[in-house]
Design a protein around this motif. Structure first.
Motif, PDB file in Angstrom:
ATOM      1  N   LYS A  75       0.834  -1.208   0.000  1.00 30.83           N
ATOM      2  CA  LYS A  75       0.000   0.000   0.000  1.00 30.83           C
ATOM      3  C   LYS A  75       0.869   1.258   0.000  1.00 30.83           C
ATOM      4  N   ALA A  76       1.949   1.244   0.763  1.00 39.04           N
ATOM      5  CA  ALA A  76       2.846   2.394   0.816  1.00 39.04           C
ATOM      6  C   ALA A  76       3.466   2.643  -0.559  1.00 39.04           C
ATOM      7  N   LYS A  77       3.922   1.585  -1.203  1.00 38.48           N
ATOM      8  CA  LYS A  77       4.535   1.685  -2.538  1.00 38.48           C
ATOM      9  C   LYS A  77       3.522   2.228  -3.554  1.00 38.48           C
ATOM     10  N   LYS A  78       2.285   1.723  -3.497  1.00 38.06           N
ATOM     11  CA  LYS A  78       1.237   2.171  -4.411  1.00 38.06           C
ATOM     12  C   LYS A  78       0.929   3.648  -4.192  1.00 38.06           C
ATOM     13  N   LEU A  79       0.794   4.065  -2.941  1.00 35.90           N
ATOM     14  CA  LEU A  79       0.492   5.452  -2.636  1.00 35.90           C
ATOM     15  C   LEU A  79       1.613   6.375  -3.091  1.00 35.90           C
TER      16      LEU A  79
END
Length: 109
Positions: free
Chosen positions: A99-103
């Motif tokens: 999720k962090a990478k996507k954001l």
């Protein structure tokens, strides 16, 4: 004061603090209104649906934290522990990393 931004707050959630506010009425009309809890609280609740509130903008700080977290996992300076009773990489740490990478990718666009 650092960077700030406006957030839309529902009147049913809470009322603004004393002072000038930008408010949106039920008919979508936008007004600048002097709000005073003593004089017009009930009137304000009846007429307005939302108001804008100035809050600190923490986007840069959050971006830096996420970048640091993603970098630490990629460089293996921190390890996301796999839980044998759970589903390995799909545990909280792995999902959080994804999720962090996507954001971060969305913020760069």
């Amino acid at each position: 004061m650092g960077k700030t931004k406006f957030v839309k707050v529902a009147v049913e959630e809470r009322l603004p603090r004393f002072g000038w506010v930008i408010a949106e009425a039920e008919n979508a009309e936008i007004s600048t209104v002097l709000f005073s809890p003593d004089s017009n609280e009930d009137k304000f609740k009846l007429k307005y649906k939302f108001f804008l509130e100035i809050v600190p903008d923490r986007e840069d700080e959050m971006r830096e934290l996420l970048e640091e977290y993603v970098q630490a996992i990629e460089n293996e300076t921190i390890i996301v522990k796999e839980n044998e009773d759970n589903d390995g990489w799909e545990n909280f740490g792995g999902r959080f990393y994804d999720k962090a990478k996507k954001l971060l990718n969305e913020l760069k666009q």
